[in-house]
Design a protein around this motif. Structure first.
Motif, PDB file in Angstrom:
ATOM      1  N   MET A   1       0.847  -1.198   0.000  1.00  0.00           N
ATOM      2  CA  MET A   1       0.000   0.000   0.000  1.00  0.00           C
ATOM      3  C   MET A   1       0.884   1.251   0.000  1.00  0.00           C
ATOM      4  SD  MET A   1      -2.589   1.346   2.975  1.00  0.00           S
ATOM      5  CE  MET A   1      -3.665  -0.065   2.779  1.00  0.00           C
ATOM      6  N   PRO A   2       0.745   2.159  -1.001  1.00  0.00           N
ATOM      7  CA  PRO A   2       1.539   3.383  -1.004  1.00  0.00           C
ATOM      8  C   PRO A   2       1.043   4.363   0.050  1.00  0.00           C
ATOM      9  CG  PRO A   2       0.008   3.373  -2.855  1.00  0.00           C
ATOM     10  CD  PRO A   2      -0.122   2.037  -2.189  1.00  0.00           C
ATOM     11  N   PHE A   3       1.967   5.115   0.622  1.00  0.00           N
ATOM     12  CA  PHE A   3       1.617   6.133   1.604  1.00  0.00           C
ATOM     13  C   PHE A   3       2.051   7.480   1.061  1.00  0.00           C
ATOM     14  CE2 PHE A   3       2.828   2.217   3.847  1.00  0.00           C
ATOM     15  CZ  PHE A   3       1.612   1.897   4.424  1.00  0.00           C
ATOM     16  N   ASN A   4       1.522   8.546   1.649  1.00  0.00           N
ATOM     17  CA  ASN A   4       1.956   9.892   1.320  1.00  0.00           C
ATOM     18  C   ASN A   4       3.449  10.019   1.562  1.00  0.00           C
ATOM     19  OD1 ASN A   4       2.582  12.820   2.294  1.00  0.00           O
ATOM     20  ND2 ASN A   4       0.691  12.986   1.117  1.00  0.00           N
ATOM     21  N   ILE A   5       4.159  10.747   0.683  1.00  0.00           N
ATOM     22  CA  ILE A   5       5.621  10.778   0.755  1.00  0.00           C
ATOM     23  C   ILE A   5       6.123  11.436   2.029  1.00  0.00           C
ATOM     24  CG2 ILE A   5       5.885  10.778  -1.752  1.00  0.00           C
ATOM     25  CD1 ILE A   5       6.575  13.735  -1.618  1.00  0.00           C
ATOM     26  N   HIS A   6       5.301  12.220   2.704  1.00  0.00           N
ATOM     27  CA  HIS A   6       5.732  12.837   3.961  1.00  0.00           C
ATOM     28  C   HIS A   6       5.190  12.079   5.171  1.00  0.00           C
ATOM     29  CE1 HIS A   6       7.560  15.969   1.680  1.00  0.00           C
ATOM     30  NE2 HIS A   6       6.435  16.390   1.186  1.00  0.00           N
ATOM     31  N   GLN A   7       4.690  10.875   4.932  1.00  0.00           N
ATOM     32  CA  GLN A   7       4.092  10.087   5.997  1.00  0.00           C
ATOM     33  C   GLN A   7       5.018   8.931   6.351  1.00  0.00           C
ATOM     34  OE1 GLN A   7       0.258   8.540   4.955  1.00  0.00           O
ATOM     35  NE2 GLN A   7       0.279   7.009   6.578  1.00  0.00           N
ATOM     36  N   GLU A   8       5.142   8.646   7.626  1.00  0.00           N
ATOM     37  CA  GLU A   8       5.877   7.466   8.042  1.00  0.00           C
ATOM     38  C   GLU A   8       5.033   6.228   7.766  1.00  0.00           C
ATOM     39  OE1 GLU A   8       7.173   7.562  12.068  1.00  0.00           O
ATOM     40  OE2 GLU A   8       8.362   9.392  11.823  1.00  0.00           O
ATOM     41  N   VAL A   9       5.714   5.142   7.447  1.00  0.00           N
ATOM     42  CA  VAL A   9       5.021   3.861   7.345  1.00  0.00           C
ATOM     43  C   VAL A   9       4.396   3.566   8.711  1.00  0.00           C
ATOM     44  CG1 VAL A   9       5.309   1.391   6.938  1.00  0.00           C
ATOM     45  CG2 VAL A   9       6.662   3.040   5.616  1.00  0.00           C
ATOM     46  N   PRO A  10       3.111   3.245   8.765  1.00  0.00           N
ATOM     47  CA  PRO A  10       2.460   2.992  10.057  1.00  0.00           C
ATOM     48  C   PRO A  10       3.194   1.922  10.864  1.00  0.00           C
ATOM     49  CG  PRO A  10       0.822   3.139   8.318  1.00  0.00           C
ATOM     50  CD  PRO A  10       2.155   3.159   7.643  1.00  0.00           C
ATOM     51  N   GLN A  11       3.198   2.106  12.167  1.00  0.00           N
ATOM     52  CA  GLN A  11       3.936   1.206  13.046  1.00  0.00           C
ATOM     53  C   GLN A  11       3.436  -0.233  12.942  1.00  0.00           C
ATOM     54  OE1 GLN A  11       6.673   2.030  14.609  1.00  0.00           O
ATOM     55  NE2 GLN A  11       6.937  -0.059  15.347  1.00  0.00           N
ATOM     56  N   HIS A  12       2.117  -0.414  12.730  1.00  0.00           N
ATOM     57  CA  HIS A  12       1.600  -1.778  12.651  1.00  0.00           C
ATOM     58  C   HIS A  12       2.148  -2.505  11.425  1.00  0.00           C
ATOM     59  CE1 HIS A  12      -1.380  -1.441   9.323  1.00  0.00           C
ATOM     60  NE2 HIS A  12      -1.503  -0.183   9.721  1.00  0.00           N
ATOM     61  N   ALA A 170      10.300   4.921   6.331  1.00  0.00           N
ATOM     62  CA  ALA A 170      10.141   3.756   7.208  1.00  0.00           C
ATOM     63  C   ALA A 170      11.074   3.907   8.398  1.00  0.00           C
ATOM     64  CB  ALA A 170      10.438   2.472   6.447  1.00  0.00           C
ATOM     65  N   GLU A 171      10.506   4.079   9.578  1.00  0.00           N
ATOM     66  CA  GLU A 171      11.309   4.226  10.797  1.00  0.00           C
ATOM     67  C   GLU A 171      11.351   2.896  11.558  1.00  0.00           C
ATOM     68  OE1 GLU A 171      13.148   6.597  11.545  1.00  0.00           O
ATOM     69  OE2 GLU A 171      12.351   8.457  10.680  1.00  0.00           O
TER      70      GLU A 171
END
Length: 473
Positions: A1-12, A170-171
C-alpha cells in the motif's frame, strides 16, 4: 500500500514485517540445512551503504549471519547504483557471474534491489535475461523485504516489487553497521532538483525528510554506541525539512545534534549549492562538532553549462558561497563533483572549470565523464564532442587537481593536527589512517589499539592524497 511521501510507514506495518521476519527463521534454516548466510553487496554511494546496513538488519531478524564469500552464501543481495552507465554495466556483469553458483546450489536465493530496479528497462532485462534472480525490489520497498521473501518461498515464483509511488519514510528498521568508528545516517530521501543529467529523482523519488526527533533519537544511540564520526546523508541535505509539519531546516538540525554530549564529529553530504545559505555556513562555524569541511558539488565552472544542467546557480553565486565560508570557518576545506564533457560543452567552457579549480583549490574531487542516463533531458541533447576528446579533457583535469591537492597539503607540514584513527593505512605495516576535522587523510605509525580514538599528529611530510606524521603528546 503506497503512503503519502511525507508520511511514516504505520507502526503496525513495521511490526507485521518484523513478525514475518522472525517467522521465517526456522523455515530458512530448514531450507538450507543450517543457520543461513547472506552476502549483501553494495554498489554506489554512501546512501546505498546506509541502505545496505538496514537490509542487513532485516536479514538478521530472519536469522541470517553474513559472509563476503559468494560460494558460502545462501542468499545474495545486490544493492545497485544507476548514476552512470558504467555502474549499471558492472552490476549486470556481477549478476551474470552468479548463474553458475545458482546452478550448483539451487536452494540459493538471489535478489536485486536499489536504484537500478526503479528503471523499467532494467526490470525488463532482469525478467528476460536473468531468470535465476528470484526477487527484485526498489529502494522504496526495502522495508517490505520479509514479505517479499515470504512470497518468493510460498509461491515458488519470482517476485518483483517496484513501487509506483515516490515512497515514504520507514522508521524503526534495524541496522547492522560495519564498525564502531564511523557511521552513516540518512536524514532525508529523494531529490526535487531534476538536474538535466541526473536519474536520481526518477529512481529515489521526491524529497522526504525524517522528523527531527527521530533523527535525534538515532543519533544519540550512535554516540552512546561509541561512534566518533557520524555522516548525515541525503541527496540534498541543504533542503532538509521541506514538507514536515513543524517548520525546521538543516541549520536547526545541526544545532540540535551538535548539542548532544560526547566527543564526536558530524559530517554531511551531499550539499547542493542552490540551497547552501549564509545561515548554514554561520551554523557550521558556530557548532564545534560539525567538521570544517564542505562537500559542495559544482559540476562545471561555466555558467552557461550550469544553466543547461538545470543547477539553479551560476559561477559567481557559487564562488560567493566559497568566499563567505572561508571568511567564517577557520581552515575550511572543500571537495566537489565535476562532470567533464556535458552535451554541448566546449573546450573553452571546460577551461572555465579548470580556472574554477585554481580559484577554489579543492582538496579532492569526484570526477566523471558525462554518462547519458535514459529518461533524463541531457540524454537527448546533441553531444558533438567525441569520447576520445573528452578523455583528453578528463586527464587534463586530473593532472591539475593533483597539483592543487599537493599544494593544499604542504601548509600542514610542521603543524600538529587532531586526527580520528579510523583503520590501517596504505603506506606500510604498522601504519594507521584517519582524517582531520578538515577531511584530510592522515597516516602515522601507531598501535591498532588507537583505532577509534582521537590523537594528535605532528605532520612531517605530504603526498597528494594524504598527510604523513608521527604521534605527538
Amino acid at each position: 500500500m503506497p503512503f503519502n511521501i511525507h508520511q511514516e510507514v504505520p507502526q503496525h506495518v513495521m511490526e507485521e514485517q518484523k513478525a514475518i521476519a522472525q517467522a521465517l527463521q526456522s523455515r530458512l534454516k530448514k531450507r538450507f540445512g543450517h543457520n543461513p548466510l547472506a552476502l549483501v553487496h553494495t554498489f554506489g554511494c554512501q546512501q546505498n551503504v546506509a541502505d545496505s546496513e538496514k537490509l542487513k538488519g532485516i536479514l538478521a531478524q530472519m536469522g541470517f549471519s553474513f559472509t563476503d564469500s559468494p560460494e558460502k552464501a545462501d542468499l545474495i543481495l545486490f544493492n545497485t547504483c544507476a548514476i552512470r552507465e558504467n555502474a549499471e554495466t558492472k552490476v549486470f556483469g556481477n549478476i551474470g557471474n552468479l548463474k553458475q553458483l545458482k546452478a550448483a546450489k539451487p536452494s540459493m536465493l538471489i535478489g536485486i534491489c536499489g536504484c537500478m530496479t526503479e528503471q523499467p528497462h532494467v526490470v525488463e532485462k532482469l525478467k528476460k535475461s536473468y531468470p535465476y534472480v528470484g526477487f527484485v525490489f526498489g529502494s522504496h520497498s526495502a522495508y517490505l523485504l520479509p514479505s517479499l521473501l515470504q512470497s518468493c518461498l510460498d509461491e515458488g515464483k519470482r517476485v518483483f516489487r517496484v513501487a509506483p509511488d515516490d515512497g515514504c519514510v520507514a522508521e524503526g528498521v534495524p541496522a547492522v553497521r560495519e564498525d564502531g568508528v564511523k557511521a552513516w545516517m540518512s536524514i532525508m530521501y529523494g531529490c526535487d532538483n531534476f538536474c538535466s543529467y541526473c536519474v536520481v529523482p526518477y529512481v529515489r523519488g521526491r524529497e522526504r525528510s525524517r522528523r527531527p526527533e527521530r533523527i535525534l533519537e538515532e543519533f544519540k544511540k550512535l554516540v552512546q554506541s561509541g561512534y566518533k564520526d557520524i555522516t548525515l546523508l541525503g541527496q540534498n541535505v541543504n533542503s532538509y525539512g521541506k514538507g514536515l509539519e513543524e517548520p525546521t531546516d538543516f541549520s536547526s538540525l545541526l544545532e540540535q545534534l551538535n548539542a548532544v554530549p560526547g566527543d564526536f564529529r558530524i559530517r554531511f553530504m551531499t550539499s547542493h549549492p542552490k540551497d547552501c545559505t549564509h545561515r548554514l555556513i554561520d551554523t557550521i562555524a558556530r557548532c564545534e562538532k560539525v567538521c570544517n569541511h564542505i562537500h559542495l558539488p559544482v559540476q562545471c565552472g561555466s555558467s552557461r553549462v550550469l544553466k543547461e544542467m538545470n543547477r539553479h546557480y551560476d559561477r559567481e553565486g557559487y564562488l560567493d558561497l566559497v568566499n563567505y565560508a572561508r571568511e567564517k570557518i577557520p581552515d575550511v576545506t572543500f571537495t566537489s563533483d565535476i562532470i567533464v564533457g556535458f552535451p554541448g560543452e566546449t573546450y573553452d567552457e571546460f577551461q572555465e572549470t579548470l580556472s574554477l579549480l585554481r580559484e577554489v583549490k579543492y582538496i579532492s574531487l569526484y570526477t566523471f565523464i558525462f554518462s547519458p542516463r535514459p529518461g533524463t533531458k541531457a540524454a537527448a541533447m546533441p553531444d558533438p564532442v567525441s569520447g576520445e576528446e573528452k578523455g583528453k579533457w578528463f586527464r587534463e583535469l586530473l593532472a591539475l587537481q593533483d597539483e592543487i591537492g599537493m599544494e593544499q597539503m604542504h601548509p600542514y607540514i610542521g603543524r600538529t593536527v587532531r586526527v580520528l584513527a579510523e583503520d590501517f593505512g596504505r603506506t606500510g605495516e604498522g601504519i594507521l589512517q584517519g582524517r582531520t576535522e578538515s577531511n584530510l587523510i592522515t597516516e602515522f605509525p601507531g598501535s591498532p589499539s588507537l583505532v577509534g580514538q582521537f590523537v594528535n599528529i605532528k605532520i612531517q611530510s605530504a603526498k597528494k592524497w594524504a598527510l604523513l606524521g608521527q604521534l605527538s603528546q
